[in-house]
Scaffold this motif. Structure first.
Motif, PDB file in Angstrom:
ATOM      1  N   ARG A 128       0.833  -1.220   0.000  1.00 13.95           N
ATOM      2  CA  ARG A 128       0.000   0.000   0.000  1.00 13.95           C
ATOM      3  C   ARG A 128       0.860   1.260   0.000  1.00 13.95           C
ATOM      4  O   ARG A 128       0.590   2.209  -0.734  1.00 13.95           O
ATOM      5  CB  ARG A 128      -0.882   0.050   1.259  1.00 13.95           C
ATOM      6  CG  ARG A 128      -2.112  -0.806   1.216  1.00 13.95           C
ATOM      7  CD  ARG A 128      -2.941  -0.482   2.481  1.00 13.95           C
ATOM      8  NE  ARG A 128      -3.779  -1.591   2.849  1.00 13.95           N
ATOM      9  CZ  ARG A 128      -5.009  -1.810   2.379  1.00 13.95           C
ATOM     10  NH1 ARG A 128      -5.548  -0.971   1.509  1.00 13.95           N
ATOM     11  NH2 ARG A 128      -5.706  -2.845   2.779  1.00 13.95           N
ATOM     12  N   VAL A 129       1.873   1.268   0.865  1.00 14.66           N
ATOM     13  CA  VAL A 129       2.756   2.442   0.955  1.00 14.66           C
ATOM     14  C   VAL A 129       3.401   2.694  -0.406  1.00 14.66           C
ATOM     15  O   VAL A 129       3.403   3.818  -0.921  1.00 14.66           O
ATOM     16  CB  VAL A 129       3.857   2.217   2.032  1.00 14.66           C
ATOM     17  CG1 VAL A 129       4.962   3.260   1.915  1.00 14.66           C
ATOM     18  CG2 VAL A 129       3.254   2.229   3.427  1.00 14.66           C
ATOM     19  N   MET A 130       3.914   1.624  -1.018  1.00 15.72           N
ATOM     20  CA  MET A 130       4.617   1.809  -2.294  1.00 15.72           C
ATOM     21  C   MET A 130       3.650   2.203  -3.405  1.00 15.72           C
ATOM     22  O   MET A 130       3.977   3.012  -4.267  1.00 15.72           O
ATOM     23  CB  MET A 130       5.408   0.557  -2.647  1.00 15.72           C
ATOM     24  CG  MET A 130       6.625   0.425  -1.744  1.00 15.72           C
ATOM     25  SD  MET A 130       7.876  -0.682  -2.387  1.00 15.72           S
ATOM     26  CE  MET A 130       7.221  -2.237  -1.860  1.00 15.72           C
ATOM     27  N   GLN A 131       2.446   1.631  -3.368  1.00 11.24           N
ATOM     28  CA  GLN A 131       1.474   1.983  -4.411  1.00 11.24           C
ATOM     29  C   GLN A 131       1.086   3.470  -4.309  1.00 11.24           C
ATOM     30  O   GLN A 131       0.976   4.157  -5.334  1.00 11.24           O
ATOM     31  CB  GLN A 131       0.235   1.089  -4.303  1.00 11.24           C
ATOM     32  CG  GLN A 131      -0.716   1.253  -5.479  1.00 11.24           C
ATOM     33  CD  GLN A 131      -1.676   0.078  -5.610  1.00 11.24           C
ATOM     34  OE1 GLN A 131      -1.278  -1.043  -5.901  1.00 11.24           O
ATOM     35  NE2 GLN A 131      -2.939   0.345  -5.391  1.00 11.24           N
ATOM     36  N   SER A 132       0.920   3.956  -3.076  1.00  8.75           N
ATOM     37  CA  SER A 132       0.607   5.388  -2.900  1.00  8.75           C
ATOM     38  C   SER A 132       1.754   6.248  -3.437  1.00  8.75           C
ATOM     39  O   SER A 132       1.524   7.240  -4.122  1.00  8.75           O
ATOM     40  CB  SER A 132       0.387   5.724  -1.417  1.00  8.75           C
ATOM     41  OG  SER A 132      -0.803   5.150  -0.966  1.00  8.75           O
ATOM     42  N   LEU A 133       2.981   5.871  -3.129  1.00  9.65           N
ATOM     43  CA  LEU A 133       4.147   6.638  -3.594  1.00  9.65           C
ATOM     44  C   LEU A 133       4.256   6.583  -5.115  1.00  9.65           C
ATOM     45  O   LEU A 133       4.526   7.580  -5.770  1.00  9.65           O
ATOM     46  CB  LEU A 133       5.435   6.053  -2.978  1.00  9.65           C
ATOM     47  CG  LEU A 133       5.614   6.218  -1.467  1.00  9.65           C
ATOM     48  CD1 LEU A 133       6.680   5.248  -0.956  1.00  9.65           C
ATOM     49  CD2 LEU A 133       6.007   7.652  -1.118  1.00  9.65           C
ATOM     50  N   PHE A 134       4.015   5.396  -5.657  1.00 10.95           N
ATOM     51  CA  PHE A 134       4.172   5.165  -7.097  1.00 10.95           C
ATOM     52  C   PHE A 134       3.138   5.977  -7.879  1.00 10.95           C
ATOM     53  O   PHE A 134       3.472   6.684  -8.826  1.00 10.95           O
ATOM     54  CB  PHE A 134       4.001   3.666  -7.361  1.00 10.95           C
ATOM     55  CG  PHE A 134       4.450   3.226  -8.724  1.00 10.95           C
ATOM     56  CD1 PHE A 134       5.773   2.865  -8.956  1.00 10.95           C
ATOM     57  CD2 PHE A 134       3.556   3.152  -9.777  1.00 10.95           C
ATOM     58  CE1 PHE A 134       6.197   2.437 -10.213  1.00 10.95           C
ATOM     59  CE2 PHE A 134       3.962   2.727 -11.036  1.00 10.95           C
ATOM     60  CZ  PHE A 134       5.289   2.366 -11.254  1.00 10.95           C
ATOM     61  N   LYS A 135       1.884   5.877  -7.435  1.00 10.40           N
ATOM     62  CA  LYS A 135       0.806   6.561  -8.164  1.00 10.40           C
ATOM     63  C   LYS A 135       0.952   8.079  -8.102  1.00 10.40           C
ATOM     64  O   LYS A 135       0.590   8.779  -9.043  1.00 10.40           O
ATOM     65  CB  LYS A 135      -0.563   6.152  -7.611  1.00 10.40           C
ATOM     66  CG  LYS A 135      -0.952   4.747  -8.043  1.00 10.40           C
ATOM     67  CD  LYS A 135      -2.377   4.450  -7.639  1.00 10.40           C
ATOM     68  CE  LYS A 135      -2.847   3.144  -8.243  1.00 10.40           C
ATOM     69  NZ  LYS A 135      -4.150   2.743  -7.708  1.00 10.40           N
ATOM     70  N   ALA A 136       1.460   8.576  -6.971  1.00  4.99           N
ATOM     71  CA  ALA A 136       1.630  10.035  -6.830  1.00  4.99           C
ATOM     72  C   ALA A 136       2.937  10.493  -7.477  1.00  4.99           C
ATOM     73  O   ALA A 136       3.248  11.682  -7.449  1.00  4.99           O
ATOM     74  CB  ALA A 136       1.620  10.403  -5.350  1.00  4.99           C
ATOM     75  N   ASP A 137       3.691   9.559  -8.042  1.00  6.78           N
ATOM     76  CA  ASP A 137       5.018   9.853  -8.585  1.00  6.78           C
ATOM     77  C   ASP A 137       5.820  10.671  -7.570  1.00  6.78           C
ATOM     78  O   ASP A 137       6.418  11.706  -7.888  1.00  6.78           O
ATOM     79  CB  ASP A 137       4.900  10.604  -9.923  1.00  6.78           C
ATOM     80  CG  ASP A 137       6.226  10.610 -10.679  1.00  6.78           C
ATOM     81  OD1 ASP A 137       7.088   9.746 -10.386  1.00  6.78           O
ATOM     82  OD2 ASP A 137       6.414  11.493 -11.535  1.00  6.78           O
ATOM     83  N   ALA A 138       5.813  10.166  -6.320  1.00  2.31           N
ATOM     84  CA  ALA A 138       6.352  10.941  -5.205  1.00  2.31           C
ATOM     85  C   ALA A 138       7.847  10.726  -4.966  1.00  2.31           C
ATOM     86  O   ALA A 138       8.454  11.475  -4.201  1.00  2.31           O
ATOM     87  CB  ALA A 138       5.591  10.580  -3.933  1.00  2.31           C
ATOM     88  N   MET A 139       8.436   9.707  -5.610  1.00  2.00           N
ATOM     89  CA  MET A 139       9.845   9.404  -5.313  1.00  2.00           C
ATOM     90  C   MET A 139      10.780  10.057  -6.329  1.00  2.00           C
ATOM     91  O   MET A 139      10.554   9.983  -7.533  1.00  2.00           O
ATOM     92  CB  MET A 139      10.085   7.889  -5.336  1.00  2.00           C
ATOM     93  CG  MET A 139       9.367   7.083  -4.275  1.00  2.00           C
ATOM     94  SD  MET A 139       9.869   7.429  -2.571  1.00  2.00           S
ATOM     95  CE  MET A 139      11.574   6.868  -2.527  1.00  2.00           C
ATOM     96  N   ASN A 140      11.862  10.637  -5.835  1.00  2.00           N
ATOM     97  CA  ASN A 140      12.921  11.113  -6.711  1.00  2.00           C
ATOM     98  C   ASN A 140      13.668   9.934  -7.325  1.00  2.00           C
ATOM     99  O   ASN A 140      13.753   8.862  -6.708  1.00  2.00           O
ATOM    100  CB  ASN A 140      13.941  11.935  -5.910  1.00  2.00           C
ATOM    101  CG  ASN A 140      13.531  13.380  -5.780  1.00  2.00           C
ATOM    102  OD1 ASN A 140      12.995  13.972  -6.731  1.00  2.00           O
ATOM    103  ND2 ASN A 140      13.777  13.965  -4.614  1.00  2.00           N
TER     104      ASN A 140
END
Ligand code: NAI
Length: 269
Positions: A128-140
């Motif tokens: 869930r954490v990674m999916q939220s980060l992935f969908k929001a394109d939140a990671m550098n």
């Protein structure tokens, strides 16, 4: 000793409950290394824990989020980017809880509602954490995501109960999501398999005292402490480990590759 390893890096740290927590030590060390971050934990843990003290010490803000709620996690990710002023470089998932363990249910007598909840909190939450980060394109690009695990994912430890299965799932999610995060965002995903450590979650395991002493005597370097785990995590957050991904990395003083130690042998001769 600080090396400025994380200067300018921004992150999210899950799971600091009290000063014993591995996430607490990690937050302190990240701060020393020049990183900035948002702290998060389940709303209920905030009431019980001392997270405000840590936030003050490290100049961080706290955003409550239940790791079993996609809505909470989506909000957390967008608020963290607002607070930190941009995308995220590192994430620590340091979350675990088994209701079967807490309620003393034996592995052969699981309550499946408890099992389901424990799996949601301890294992699926990483997806869930990674999916939220992935969908929001939140990671550098060249960011790093780490979750904590235990060797009961590979070998049987009777009292580790359903957490063994949760950790096996968690490690698999690191590989599976790690592929997509690597390919599409140049982000690495790893799990650290840590020695038994005296924390709230650790001490919940039945027979923990025997467990930790046995591991200490079996490990050529002795058990890894929470602070040492924090240090190892920092290396994975730093730019010095850019091509390490989809790995389960043992941080256990050599325990996982030791058949038997002299100290343990002596108890049988
Ligand atoms: P801890 O009890 O300090 O941390 C566990 C954290 O999970 C707590 O902060 C708790 O509030 C949080 N949490 C529980 N339910 C949550 C939810 N629904 N949403 C968000 N957060 C939630 O214990 P520790 O040992 O620092 O645990 C951190 C990680 O290290 C866990 O994944 C644990 O399984 C792992 N680990 C611990 C070992 C040990 O012996 N202590 C050994 C190997 C791995």
């Amino acid at each position: 000793m600080a090396y400025n390893l994380l200067k300018g890096k921004k992150g999210i740290i899950f799971g600091a409950l009290d000063a014993n927590s591995i996430a607490w030590k990690t937050a302190e060390r990240v701060h020393e290394e020049g990183g900035t971050f948002v702290l998060t934990n389940a709303p209920i843990a905030m009431r019980m824990g001392q997270i405000n003290e840590l936030a003050e010490k490290t100049g961080s803000q706290i955003i409550p989020a239940d790791a079993t709620s996609t809505e909470d996690l989506d909000k957390l990710v967008s608020q963290a980017m607002e607070i930190l002023g941009g995308k995220i470089d590192f994430v620590l998932h340091s979350i675990g809880m088994s209701i079967n363990v807490r309620k003393g249910r034996h592995y052969t007598d699981e309550n499946y509602e408890f099992t389901h909840k424990g799996w949601d909190v301890s294992a699926l939450s990483f997806h869930r954490v990674m999916q939220s980060l992935f969908k929001a394109d939140a990671m550098n690009e060249w960011g790093s995501i780490v979750a904590l695990t235990y060797m009961a994912a590979q070998r049987s430890f009777p009292d580790y109960n359903d957490m063994a299965d949760n950790k096996a799932y968690l490690e698999s999610v690191a590989r599976s999501f790690g592929y997509f995060f690597g390919k599409e965002k140049k982000v690495r995903v790893n799990t650290i398999s840590q020695s038994p450590t005296p924390t709230t979650a650790g001490q919940g395991v039945k027979g923990f005292d025997g467990f930790i002493s046995y591991a200490e005597q079996m490990s050529p370097l002795g058990n890894a402490t929470a602070l040492e785990c924090a240090d190892y995590t920092l290396t994975l957050f730093s730019d010095l480990t850019k091509k390490v991904t989809m790995q389960n990395l043992f941080h256990d003083g050599g325990f996982s590759n030791t058949g038997v130690s002299q100290e343990v042998m002596e108890k049988f001769v």
